[in-house]
Design a protein around this motif. Structure first.
Motif, PDB file in Angstrom:
ATOM      1  N   LYS A 263       0.769  -1.100  -0.095  1.00 60.45           N
ATOM      2  CA  LYS A 263      -0.167  -0.013   0.052  1.00 60.45           C
ATOM      3  C   LYS A 263       0.849   1.290   0.261  1.00 60.45           C
ATOM      4  O   LYS A 263       0.615   2.216  -0.901  1.00 60.45           O
ATOM      5  CB  LYS A 263      -0.867   0.089   1.142  1.00 60.45           C
ATOM      6  CG  LYS A 263      -1.966  -1.097   1.132  1.00 60.45           C
ATOM      7  CD  LYS A 263      -2.807  -1.147   2.682  1.00 60.45           C
ATOM      8  CE  LYS A 263      -1.788  -1.167   3.807  1.00 60.45           C
ATOM      9  NZ  LYS A 263      -0.991  -2.307   3.975  1.00 60.45           N
ATOM     10  N   THR A 264       1.731   1.534   0.904  1.00 60.40           N
ATOM     11  CA  THR A 264       2.498   2.412   0.853  1.00 60.40           C
ATOM     12  C   THR A 264       3.423   2.702  -0.023  1.00 60.40           C
ATOM     13  O   THR A 264       3.719   3.736  -0.616  1.00 60.40           O
ATOM     14  CB  THR A 264       3.535   2.428   2.375  1.00 60.40           C
ATOM     15  OG1 THR A 264       2.505   2.438   3.431  1.00 60.40           O
ATOM     16  CG2 THR A 264       4.132   3.758   2.819  1.00 60.40           C
ATOM     17  N   THR A 265       4.132   1.397  -0.573  1.00 58.74           N
ATOM     18  CA  THR A 265       4.974   1.690  -1.984  1.00 58.74           C
ATOM     19  C   THR A 265       3.957   1.947  -3.009  1.00 58.74           C
ATOM     20  O   THR A 265       4.587   2.910  -3.720  1.00 58.74           O
ATOM     21  CB  THR A 265       5.502   0.171  -2.156  1.00 58.74           C
ATOM     22  OG1 THR A 265       6.006  -0.345  -1.083  1.00 58.74           O
ATOM     23  CG2 THR A 265       6.220   0.218  -3.436  1.00 58.74           C
ATOM     24  N   LEU A 266       2.946   1.863  -3.083  1.00 58.28           N
ATOM     25  CA  LEU A 266       1.966   2.110  -4.200  1.00 58.28           C
ATOM     26  C   LEU A 266       1.683   3.700  -4.051  1.00 58.28           C
ATOM     27  O   LEU A 266       1.969   4.425  -5.010  1.00 58.28           O
ATOM     28  CB  LEU A 266       0.665   1.675  -4.145  1.00 58.28           C
ATOM     29  CG  LEU A 266      -0.519   2.057  -5.270  1.00 58.28           C
ATOM     30  CD1 LEU A 266       0.066   1.750  -6.689  1.00 58.28           C
ATOM     31  CD2 LEU A 266      -1.793   1.112  -4.996  1.00 58.28           C
TER      32      LEU A 266
ATOM     33  N   LYS B 212       2.886  -6.776  -7.160  1.00 58.76           N
ATOM     34  CA  LYS B 212       3.869  -7.712  -7.040  1.00 58.76           C
ATOM     35  C   LYS B 212       3.868  -8.786  -8.160  1.00 58.76           C
ATOM     36  O   LYS B 212       4.182  -9.793  -7.720  1.00 58.76           O
ATOM     37  CB  LYS B 212       3.945  -8.471  -5.514  1.00 58.76           C
ATOM     38  CG  LYS B 212       4.038  -7.464  -4.458  1.00 58.76           C
ATOM     39  CD  LYS B 212       4.260  -7.964  -2.989  1.00 58.76           C
ATOM     40  CE  LYS B 212       4.283  -7.057  -2.135  1.00 58.76           C
ATOM     41  NZ  LYS B 212       4.870  -7.574  -0.451  1.00 58.76           N
ATOM     42  N   LEU B 213       3.627  -8.480  -9.375  1.00 56.07           N
ATOM     43  CA  LEU B 213       3.490  -9.341 -10.630  1.00 56.07           C
ATOM     44  C   LEU B 213       4.996  -9.752 -10.890  1.00 56.07           C
ATOM     45  O   LEU B 213       5.151 -10.754 -11.585  1.00 56.07           O
ATOM     46  CB  LEU B 213       2.769  -8.746 -11.828  1.00 56.07           C
ATOM     47  CG  LEU B 213       1.315  -8.937 -11.346  1.00 56.07           C
ATOM     48  CD1 LEU B 213       0.408  -8.335 -12.756  1.00 56.07           C
ATOM     49  CD2 LEU B 213       0.636 -10.186 -10.780  1.00 56.07           C
ATOM     50  N   ASP B 214       5.975  -9.068 -10.317  1.00 55.36           N
ATOM     51  CA  ASP B 214       7.530  -9.307 -10.668  1.00 55.36           C
ATOM     52  C   ASP B 214       7.904 -10.351  -9.663  1.00 55.36           C
ATOM     53  O   ASP B 214       8.940 -10.968  -9.885  1.00 55.36           O
ATOM     54  CB  ASP B 214       8.184  -8.211 -10.444  1.00 55.36           C
ATOM     55  CG  ASP B 214       8.372  -7.389  -8.964  1.00 55.36           C
ATOM     56  OD1 ASP B 214       7.146  -7.342  -8.416  1.00 55.36           O
ATOM     57  OD2 ASP B 214       9.177  -7.576  -8.235  1.00 55.36           O
TER      58      ASP B 214
ATOM     59  N   GLY C 200      -0.053  -4.877 -11.951  1.00 56.01           N
ATOM     60  CA  GLY C 200       1.279  -4.123 -12.087  1.00 56.01           C
ATOM     61  C   GLY C 200       2.210  -4.559 -10.815  1.00 56.01           C
ATOM     62  O   GLY C 200       1.922  -5.649 -10.218  1.00 56.01           O
ATOM     63  N   SER C 201       3.211  -3.800 -10.760  1.00 56.11           N
ATOM     64  CA  SER C 201       4.170  -3.926  -9.650  1.00 56.11           C
ATOM     65  C   SER C 201       4.730  -2.615  -9.235  1.00 56.11           C
ATOM     66  O   SER C 201       5.328  -2.006  -9.824  1.00 56.11           O
ATOM     67  CB  SER C 201       5.440  -4.733 -10.052  1.00 56.11           C
ATOM     68  OG  SER C 201       6.491  -4.486  -9.197  1.00 56.11           O
ATOM     69  N   ALA C 202       4.002  -2.411  -8.084  1.00 57.23           N
ATOM     70  CA  ALA C 202       4.450  -0.780  -7.699  1.00 57.23           C
ATOM     71  C   ALA C 202       5.900  -0.747  -7.496  1.00 57.23           C
ATOM     72  O   ALA C 202       6.709   0.241  -7.562  1.00 57.23           O
ATOM     73  CB  ALA C 202       3.615  -0.482  -6.420  1.00 57.23           C
ATOM     74  N   PHE C 203       6.519  -1.531  -6.595  1.00 59.60           N
ATOM     75  CA  PHE C 203       8.191  -1.452  -6.378  1.00 59.60           C
ATOM     76  C   PHE C 203       9.003  -1.482  -7.721  1.00 59.60           C
ATOM     77  O   PHE C 203       9.791  -0.791  -7.675  1.00 59.60           O
ATOM     78  CB  PHE C 203       8.424  -2.909  -5.618  1.00 59.60           C
ATOM     79  CG  PHE C 203       9.829  -3.082  -5.277  1.00 59.60           C
ATOM     80  CD1 PHE C 203      10.220  -1.759  -4.165  1.00 59.60           C
ATOM     81  CD2 PHE C 203      10.776  -3.730  -5.640  1.00 59.60           C
ATOM     82  CE1 PHE C 203      11.594  -1.869  -3.647  1.00 59.60           C
ATOM     83  CE2 PHE C 203      12.112  -3.674  -5.229  1.00 59.60           C
ATOM     84  CZ  PHE C 203      12.561  -2.897  -4.266  1.00 59.60           C
TER      85      PHE C 203
ATOM     86  N   ALA D 226      11.549  12.300  -5.552  1.00 57.29           N
ATOM     87  CA  ALA D 226      12.433  10.877  -5.604  1.00 57.29           C
ATOM     88  C   ALA D 226      11.449  10.020  -4.815  1.00 57.29           C
ATOM     89  O   ALA D 226      10.682  10.267  -3.953  1.00 57.29           O
ATOM     90  CB  ALA D 226      13.738  11.212  -4.758  1.00 57.29           C
ATOM     91  N   ILE D 227      11.845   8.724  -5.268  1.00 55.60           N
ATOM     92  CA  ILE D 227      11.149   7.574  -4.384  1.00 55.60           C
ATOM     93  C   ILE D 227      12.031   6.899  -3.424  1.00 55.60           C
ATOM     94  O   ILE D 227      13.204   6.752  -3.831  1.00 55.60           O
ATOM     95  CB  ILE D 227      10.729   6.412  -5.540  1.00 55.60           C
ATOM     96  CG1 ILE D 227       9.834   6.999  -6.596  1.00 55.60           C
ATOM     97  CG2 ILE D 227      10.233   5.219  -4.905  1.00 55.60           C
ATOM     98  CD1 ILE D 227       9.383   6.218  -7.688  1.00 55.60           C
ATOM     99  N   HIS D 228      11.665   6.830  -2.304  1.00 54.45           N
ATOM    100  CA  HIS D 228      12.260   6.120  -1.179  1.00 54.45           C
ATOM    101  C   HIS D 228      11.809   4.921  -0.674  1.00 54.45           C
ATOM    102  O   HIS D 228      10.444   4.739  -0.977  1.00 54.45           O
ATOM    103  CB  HIS D 228      12.655   7.299   0.056  1.00 54.45           C
ATOM    104  CG  HIS D 228      13.089   8.559  -0.450  1.00 54.45           C
ATOM    105  ND1 HIS D 228      14.239   8.703  -0.519  1.00 54.45           N
ATOM    106  CD2 HIS D 228      12.580   9.634  -0.557  1.00 54.45           C
ATOM    107  CE1 HIS D 228      14.667   9.974  -0.910  1.00 54.45           C
ATOM    108  NE2 HIS D 228      13.641  10.728  -0.842  1.00 54.45           N
ATOM    109  N   ASP D 229      12.592   4.414  -0.097  1.00 55.40           N
ATOM    110  CA  ASP D 229      12.429   2.839   0.454  1.00 55.40           C
ATOM    111  C   ASP D 229      11.272   2.941   1.841  1.00 55.40           C
ATOM    112  O   ASP D 229      11.455   3.734   2.571  1.00 55.40           O
ATOM    113  CB  ASP D 229      13.581   2.074   0.772  1.00 55.40           C
ATOM    114  CG  ASP D 229      13.443   0.752   1.295  1.00 55.40           C
ATOM    115  OD1 ASP D 229      13.125  -0.115   0.485  1.00 55.40           O
ATOM    116  OD2 ASP D 229      13.406   0.303   2.569  1.00 55.40           O
ATOM    117  N   VAL D 230      10.214   2.102   1.665  1.00 53.76           N
ATOM    118  CA  VAL D 230       9.348   1.955   2.806  1.00 53.76           C
ATOM    119  C   VAL D 230       9.867   1.537   4.098  1.00 53.76           C
ATOM    120  O   VAL D 230       9.627   2.371   5.112  1.00 53.76           O
ATOM    121  CB  VAL D 230       8.209   0.995   2.453  1.00 53.76           C
ATOM    122  CG1 VAL D 230       7.411   0.636   3.580  1.00 53.76           C
ATOM    123  CG2 VAL D 230       7.362   1.294   1.059  1.00 53.76           C
ATOM    124  N   LYS D 231      10.889   0.955   4.221  1.00 57.33           N
ATOM    125  CA  LYS D 231      11.616   0.509   5.607  1.00 57.33           C
ATOM    126  C   LYS D 231      12.627   1.437   5.754  1.00 57.33           C
ATOM    127  O   LYS D 231      13.220   1.281   6.940  1.00 57.33           O
ATOM    128  CB  LYS D 231      12.192  -0.990   5.393  1.00 57.33           C
ATOM    129  CG  LYS D 231      10.966  -2.001   5.099  1.00 57.33           C
ATOM    130  CD  LYS D 231      11.841  -3.488   5.298  1.00 57.33           C
ATOM    131  CE  LYS D 231      10.676  -4.523   4.949  1.00 57.33           C
ATOM    132  NZ  LYS D 231       9.543  -4.662   6.226  1.00 57.33           N
TER     133      LYS D 231
END
Length: 757
Positions: A76-79, A192-194, A315-318, A92-97
């Motif tokens: 969710k948060t990644t999306l 997460k289709l990747d 899709g794959s948000a990540f 810029a895109i940052h890592d969730v963790k």
């Protein structure tokens, strides 16, 4: 541009579009220039369904209020992070963790970034094309389910995120129930289709079978796992390949010949599913004709807004794939504020329902749905349903009758704020300096209308906490007052015997987070006692009562007599409303042996008796109390006398009705590598768990679902990590209260008597 010109030349197909070709060329040039300045992020196309009907204000029609909800760790948060990037809200895109030292924008709390989970729902807003989108990112853990509940209560639409490997999981079921409770239209996004083992067809089957949704794909993936490159839009019949370092470039191509038969099959399936619930599409399908793109889009939109159809995106948000078409789908298929029916209760007319008009010129109706203590004081999140909220204006708290001046109005972007002068109908904003409670309604004073509240689940676990000697008593009180006001599922009480503070919540993680927040935010250190479970009591047999209450102390005394019986509520007809209330009072008195004015007092007395059972002093549930006869005295009978009499009568009857202790049972879902299956199952059996299912997922993991007594769950996270070498994970949610075994009941009664003495 040539395609757009061809479309606009056909006026009969596009009656709402009145842009000239030159205006569109100028507009497109400016947009492309803006895209280049923001890092060549590709901006959305002008969508057909963004055309504004003449009778709806432009700012209302082009507004969307959505929540992003899912099972824990579904993305969710990644999306949301990608949505903010593609709409230009972040650079810029940052890592969730938080591994990059920054963390996701929507996880602003340090604790969230450390644990890599969302604890509090966070609001933001963005622009997609010429549409304004308010977004609330919600937690996935069941411990913080109230954050999802309050968000879905006020939003117009939702995005249900599902893992492409695991599909529908335990918390997906909970989110689905919450969306259905508030009639929230939703689109689904298979994420997460990747990943290895991803299977979108299985996920769609889960949506149909487990959630009972009329769902169909509006896209199909181009490749899965490491081969995933993009999606095919089944509505427009175009192939979308996501290129660039951040997936910002969408390469639109024609469908290759080897995929045309699959696309045709899936598109017919989509038309059929929509035709099942939409009359216009259904007629076209029966005539064996193919609807145009515009007609199909309109049919999907109508069905989605009615909560009769769920379009499924992929899709794959990540990996930055599929997010922009999902945003287009939010605009195309989810409702604008005026398209979602909302009702208020007229407090001057016996709470009669009044439909909210969603007009900025109508009398103000707003709802405070979330409170948050910030550095500037209490921050109150508001949803404006109709009318206009203006800075410096006066509003009235309908629940308390208090008149308040609005000091500041802000739009939230996670923990950042943007001050605004006013907020119109359909807006989600926040205010400072307003003293109120969660779910208070506000008006401009011209109408006494209140919005309905939300469902608040009962806490299932308690901790006894004692303040450290070196901690500040005042800060301890402030922390408890703040947390109790913010979170309705966090209950604070004092044990009458030990005088310890009892913190009750939705699970271990829920309580751990608040204890950690006390330490970080208020510098209050507490000692934590053994966790306790919120048991309940019930009766199992029908038992009559005949009780007289007499008290004479000089002057008028107290006299009341009640006759009736009690019986288990579950033995009656299966009525969902009665089950939810857990209590029923039945007045069967004929005549005036008990005057009618004393009957409500009898019901209050019966409810009083439910607060503490006779076995271990816990709340009693699933009981029906029937009052059949009684007697009164012309002078000595009163409301108080009948209330006391009824309470004592029911308590006496409960002792003879074979009472039973109930314990909370959790629905547990464990996921781990397949080689640990035997060890996990044996561990669950030792903890008295009842295995419901054990399945092997597409990525060769084992997924075990079990019903587990909450009392046996303490320390399970440590055990699971130990037996699976840190590779296993679990989630749980409250399922029901069920009877304990006889030996456990005897032990609980013995322990209660020892503590009492």
């Amino acid at each position: 541009m040539e395609c757009m010109e061809d479309c606009l030349m056909s006026k009969q197909n596009f009656p709402f579009l009145f842009f000239s070709i030159e205006m569109l060329r100028t507009f497109a040039a400016k947009r492309l220039q803006g895209a280049a300045l923001r890092g060549i992020r590709q901006l959305p196309q002008i969508r057909l369904l963004s055309a504004v009907p003449a009778d709806v204000p432009d700012e209302i029609f082009k507004k969307r209020n959505i929540g992003i909800s899912a099972h824990v760790d579904s993305g969710k948060t990644t999306l949301t992070e990608r949505i903010l990037f593609y709409t230009g809200r972040i650079n810029a895109i940052h890592d969730v963790k938080g591994k990059d030292g920054v963390g996701a924008k929507m996880d602003s709390m340090d604790l969230e970034r450390e644990k890599g989970i969302t604890i509090q729902s966070a609001a933001t807003f963005c622009e997609w094309g010429d549409n304004h989108v308010n977004i609330i990112d919600t937690p996935g853990h069941v411990d913080f389910t109230i954050e999802v509940e309050r968000a879905l209560r006020v939003l117009d639409g939702g995005v249900l995120v599902l893992c492409g490997v695991s599909g529908v999981q335990s918390q997906s079921l909970t989110v689905d129930r919450q969306m259905k409770r508030y009639n929230v239209p939703r689109v689904a996004f298979i994420n997460k289709l990747d990943r290895t083992g991803s299977n979108p067809d299985k996920v769609i089957e889960d949506l149909k079978e487990r959630l009972k949704l009329n769902a169909a794909a509006v896209q199909i993936p181009i490749g899965l796992e490491g081969e995933h490159r993009g999606v095919i839009d089944l509505v427009r019949e175009k192939m979308l390949i996501f290129e660039g370092d951040m997936g910002e470039i969408i390469n639109e191509q024609e469908i290759p010949d080897d995929m045309k038969s699959l696309v045709e099959e899936k598109r017919m399936e989509l038309i059929e599913k929509v035709g099942d619930v939409d009359e216009e599409i259904g007629e076209i399908f029966l005539m064996e004709e193919i609807p145009s793109i515009e007609v199909l889009q309109a049919g999907i939109r109508r069905s989605t807004i009615k909560c009769e159809f769920v379009p499924v995106f992929m899709g794959s948000a990540f990996k930055n794939k599929g997010v922009q078409p999902l945003l287009d789908g939010v605009i195309d298929y989810l409702p604008a504020p005026h398209e979602k029916k909302n009702v208020a209760l007229d407090l001057d007319n016996d709470e009669a329902e009044v439909e909210v008009t969603c007009s900025s010129t109508a009398p103000l109706i707003a709802l405070a749905f979330k409170l948050e203590e910030g550095k500037f004081g209490q921050l109150t999140y508001m949803r404006v349903y109709q009318g206009t909220l203006k800075r410096g204006g006066f509003i009235t708290n309908v629940n308390t009758g208090k008149k308040i001046k609005v000091p500041r109005i802000v739009r939230m972007h996670s923990d950042d704020m943007q001050e605004i002068e006013e907020a119109g109908a359909g807006e989600v904003v926040a205010m400072f300096g307003i003293d109120c409670s969660s779910m208070d309604s506000f008006s401009d004073g011209t109408a006494n209308l209140a919005m309905t509240s939300m469902f608040v689940p009962e806490p299932v676990m308690s901790l006894a906490i004692t303040m450290d000697k070196n901690s500040n008593q005042a800060n301890f009180g402030k922390a408890l007052a703040k947390f109790g006001k913010e979170d309705p599922t966090l209950r604070i009480s004092t044990d009458p015997i030990s005088k310890q503070t009892i913190l009750s919540g939705m699970g271990e993680l829920h309580l751990e987070v608040y204890i950690e927040r006390m330490k970080r935010e208020y510098d209050v250190h507490v000692e934590v006692g053994q966790p306790s479970v919120n048991y309940k009591e019930t009766i199992t047999t029908k038992t009559a009562f005949n009780y007289v209450h007499k008290k004479q102390t000089g002057g008028s005394g107290q006299y009341a007599k009640v006759i009736g019986y009690i019986e288990p509520l579950e033995d009656l007809e299966d009525d969902d409303e009665k089950r939810e209330e857990q209590f029923e009072f039945d007045n069967q008195v004929i005549g005036t042996n008990i005057p009618p004015e004393f009957v409500p007092s009898c019901e209050k007395g019966a409810r009083d008796s439910m607060e503490k059972g006779g076995l271990i002093g816990c709340e009693v549930q699933n009981m029906r109390v029937a009052l059949t006869d009684g007697q009164s005295h012309a002078v000595d009978s009163s409301d108080m006398a009948f209330r006391i009499c009824m309470s004592a009568a029911v308590r006496e009857a409960m002792k003879k009705a074979t009472p039973q202790i109930l314990e909370p049972i959790m629905k547990l879902e464990v996921v781990a590598p397949q080689e640990f299956q035997g060890t996990i199952v044996s561990g669950l059996n030792r903890r008295m768990g009842l295995i419901q299912s054990s399945d092997i997922t597409e990525d060769a993991s084992v997924e075990i679902v079990a019903d587990m007594p909450l009392a046996n769950m303490f320390g399970y996270s440590t055990d699971l990590r130990s037996i699976t070498q840190g590779k296993g994970e679990f989630t749980m949610e409250y399922f029901d209260h069920m009877p304990v075994t006889r030996d456990i009941q005897a032990d609980l009664i013995k322990k209660h008597l020892e503590e009492k003495n």
